[in-house]
Design a protein around this motif. Sequence first.
Motif, PDB file in Angstrom:
ATOM      1  N   HIS A 125       0.831  -1.201   0.000  1.00 46.18           N
ATOM      2  CA  HIS A 125       0.000   0.000   0.000  1.00 46.18           C
ATOM      3  C   HIS A 125       0.870   1.257   0.000  1.00 46.18           C
ATOM      4  O   HIS A 125       0.568   2.227  -0.699  1.00 46.18           O
ATOM      5  CB  HIS A 125      -0.920  -0.006   1.224  1.00 46.18           C
ATOM      6  N   ALA A 126       1.949   1.243   0.773  1.00 46.59           N
ATOM      7  CA  ALA A 126       2.847   2.398   0.822  1.00 46.59           C
ATOM      8  C   ALA A 126       3.479   2.654  -0.548  1.00 46.59           C
ATOM      9  O   ALA A 126       3.633   3.805  -0.976  1.00 46.59           O
ATOM     10  CB  ALA A 126       3.923   2.176   1.876  1.00 46.59           C
ATOM     11  N   VAL A 127       3.848   1.578  -1.238  1.00 44.85           N
ATOM     12  CA  VAL A 127       4.426   1.719  -2.571  1.00 44.85           C
ATOM     13  C   VAL A 127       3.405   2.315  -3.536  1.00 44.85           C
ATOM     14  O   VAL A 127       3.711   3.250  -4.293  1.00 44.85           O
ATOM     15  CB  VAL A 127       4.928   0.362  -3.099  1.00 44.85           C
ATOM     16  N   ALA A 128       2.193   1.780  -3.527  1.00 39.22           N
ATOM     17  CA  ALA A 128       1.150   2.279  -4.436  1.00 39.22           C
ATOM     18  C   ALA A 128       0.845   3.749  -4.157  1.00 39.22           C
ATOM     19  O   ALA A 128       0.641   4.541  -5.085  1.00 39.22           O
ATOM     20  CB  ALA A 128      -0.115   1.437  -4.282  1.00 39.22           C
ATOM     21  N   PHE A 129       0.814   4.117  -2.879  1.00 40.38           N
ATOM     22  CA  PHE A 129       0.571   5.515  -2.496  1.00 40.38           C
ATOM     23  C   PHE A 129       1.669   6.417  -3.063  1.00 40.38           C
ATOM     24  O   PHE A 129       1.397   7.479  -3.629  1.00 40.38           O
ATOM     25  CB  PHE A 129       0.530   5.632  -0.976  1.00 40.38           C
ATOM     26  N   THR A 130       2.915   5.983  -2.951  1.00 41.70           N
ATOM     27  CA  THR A 130       4.044   6.787  -3.407  1.00 41.70           C
ATOM     28  C   THR A 130       4.090   6.867  -4.927  1.00 41.70           C
ATOM     29  O   THR A 130       4.414   7.915  -5.498  1.00 41.70           O
ATOM     30  CB  THR A 130       5.362   6.208  -2.865  1.00 41.70           C
ATOM     31  N   GLN A 131       3.778   5.768  -5.599  1.00 39.73           N
ATOM     32  CA  GLN A 131       3.733   5.797  -7.062  1.00 39.73           C
ATOM     33  C   GLN A 131       2.730   6.836  -7.553  1.00 39.73           C
ATOM     34  O   GLN A 131       2.998   7.563  -8.515  1.00 39.73           O
ATOM     35  CB  GLN A 131       3.357   4.411  -7.599  1.00 39.73           C
ATOM     36  N   THR A 132       1.589   6.920  -6.900  1.00 39.53           N
ATOM     37  CA  THR A 132       0.576   7.905  -7.277  1.00 39.53           C
ATOM     38  C   THR A 132       1.048   9.315  -6.957  1.00 39.53           C
ATOM     39  O   THR A 132       0.848  10.248  -7.750  1.00 39.53           O
ATOM     40  CB  THR A 132      -0.743   7.619  -6.535  1.00 39.53           C
ATOM     41  N   THR A 180      -6.114   6.654   2.239  1.00 39.57           N
ATOM     42  CA  THR A 180      -6.776   6.526   0.940  1.00 39.57           C
ATOM     43  C   THR A 180      -5.876   7.098  -0.152  1.00 39.57           C
ATOM     44  O   THR A 180      -5.297   8.179   0.022  1.00 39.57           O
ATOM     45  CB  THR A 180      -8.109   7.289   0.940  1.00 39.57           C
ATOM     46  N   ILE A 181      -5.742   6.399  -1.250  1.00 41.66           N
ATOM     47  CA  ILE A 181      -4.963   6.904  -2.379  1.00 41.66           C
ATOM     48  C   ILE A 181      -5.877   7.797  -3.210  1.00 41.66           C
ATOM     49  O   ILE A 181      -6.795   7.325  -3.886  1.00 41.66           O
ATOM     50  CB  ILE A 181      -4.408   5.744  -3.224  1.00 41.66           C
ATOM     51  N   ARG A 182      -5.626   9.096  -3.101  1.00 44.36           N
ATOM     52  CA  ARG A 182      -6.461  10.090  -3.770  1.00 44.36           C
ATOM     53  C   ARG A 182      -5.612  11.319  -4.081  1.00 44.36           C
ATOM     54  O   ARG A 182      -4.481  11.429  -3.591  1.00 44.36           O
ATOM     55  CB  ARG A 182      -7.635  10.475  -2.862  1.00 44.36           C
ATOM     56  N   VAL A 241      -2.964   9.817   9.398  1.00 46.37           N
ATOM     57  CA  VAL A 241      -2.867  10.193   7.980  1.00 46.37           C
ATOM     58  C   VAL A 241      -1.411  10.040   7.561  1.00 46.37           C
ATOM     59  O   VAL A 241      -0.527   9.927   8.419  1.00 46.37           O
ATOM     60  CB  VAL A 241      -3.336  11.655   7.748  1.00 46.37           C
ATOM     61  N   PRO A 242      -1.111  10.023   6.263  1.00 44.59           N
ATOM     62  CA  PRO A 242       0.280   9.952   5.846  1.00 44.59           C
ATOM     63  C   PRO A 242       1.109  11.051   6.507  1.00 44.59           C
ATOM     64  O   PRO A 242       0.674  12.212   6.568  1.00 44.59           O
ATOM     65  CB  PRO A 242       0.199  10.141   4.326  1.00 44.59           C
ATOM     66  N   LEU A 243       2.279  10.679   6.992  1.00 41.60           N
ATOM     67  CA  LEU A 243       3.150  11.611   7.703  1.00 41.60           C
ATOM     68  C   LEU A 243       4.438  11.805   6.921  1.00 41.60           C
ATOM     69  O   LEU A 243       5.163  10.850   6.644  1.00 41.60           O
ATOM     70  CB  LEU A 243       3.483  11.072   9.094  1.00 41.60           C
ATOM     71  N   LEU A 244       4.725  13.056   6.576  1.00 41.18           N
ATOM     72  CA  LEU A 244       5.978  13.397   5.908  1.00 41.18           C
ATOM     73  C   LEU A 244       6.880  14.094   6.918  1.00 41.18           C
ATOM     74  O   LEU A 244       6.572  15.188   7.395  1.00 41.18           O
ATOM     75  CB  LEU A 244       5.716  14.313   4.709  1.00 41.18           C
ATOM     76  N   ALA A 245       7.978  13.438   7.269  1.00 43.04           N
ATOM     77  CA  ALA A 245       8.956  14.011   8.194  1.00 43.04           C
ATOM     78  C   ALA A 245      10.093  14.593   7.360  1.00 43.04           C
ATOM     79  O   ALA A 245      10.865  13.852   6.744  1.00 43.04           O
ATOM     80  CB  ALA A 245       9.477  12.941   9.149  1.00 43.04           C
ATOM     81  N   LEU A 246      10.178  15.909   7.325  1.00 43.80           N
ATOM     82  CA  LEU A 246      11.202  16.578   6.538  1.00 43.80           C
ATOM     83  C   LEU A 246      12.522  16.592   7.302  1.00 43.80           C
ATOM     84  O   LEU A 246      12.545  16.869   8.503  1.00 43.80           O
ATOM     85  CB  LEU A 246      10.777  18.021   6.224  1.00 43.80           C
TER      86      LEU A 246
END
Length: 291
Positions: free
Chosen positions: A16-23, A142-144, A264-269
Amino acid sequence: MYKILLLTDFSAASRHAVAFTQTLFADTATDFCFVNTFQLLPEQGYGAGILLAEEREIAEETLAKFKLLMTKPPVPAHHTYRTMAILGEPESAVKELLTQEPFDLVVVGATGSGFSEFFGSVATGLIRSAETNVLVVPTSATIRPLAKLVLATDYKSVNDTASFNLLNDLAARKSAELTVLTIQNPQKADNEAFETSVTYVMQALDTVKTDRYTIHDEDVLSGIDTYLDTHTVDMLVLLPHHKSFFDVLRGTSISRTIAYDPRVPLLALYDATAEPTPSTASQTIDVIPFI
């Protein structure tokens, strides 16, 4: 071109993480590298080398099948894929890879599993140690289209606005709205951000549509949860400073607490820690709540 490490244990969470990132990067040139780490129990004698070779062969064969699975749907011509099987733990493997090759982002799926929040998961370990950006994708994400980004910060703890490069690019490419969220403790008079710090951060984000939002709460986590309860958020963004294992045990790491089981997806910069000055060296975690 972006270079992205995709950690996988071949689970549903990692797929799921891969599919999310590909999108997420479907509209830009990206080199994806699938990485699987494998373990070998301590062995003595002649058989150790044979076992290692067998484990590596199994990992490489499984990675090849995983790559075929994740690229089976039509993929953009500007996407490339490769694989790596590495002996060791994910955290140490990523650390070593980053010394050999620069990657813009490390991606990992999150399920909230692990010994405990203190000892954490792969996601919490990477946020503590990886010297690059880290994206943690929960299985519930959700992939959106990416429409709403939220950067939680106290403004004062930002070392280098170059850390916002990936955030700015995502917001611009997706035409996403960015909200800068601040949690202010009404019980602490020194919790107000200095105006120069606010200006420093907002100027770094002036190329995207940005607004500001403040929640008054004595607890940072509670304040962030309140915002997530009342607003639609596609991605939460933090700038964690890399602290020691003992800081994690003391519960002073907001970002790693969130990463353990993100809503929710977390982006750690990645924000490289600046050398402390006499005026800042004595600051406590209560003064800098978002690290």
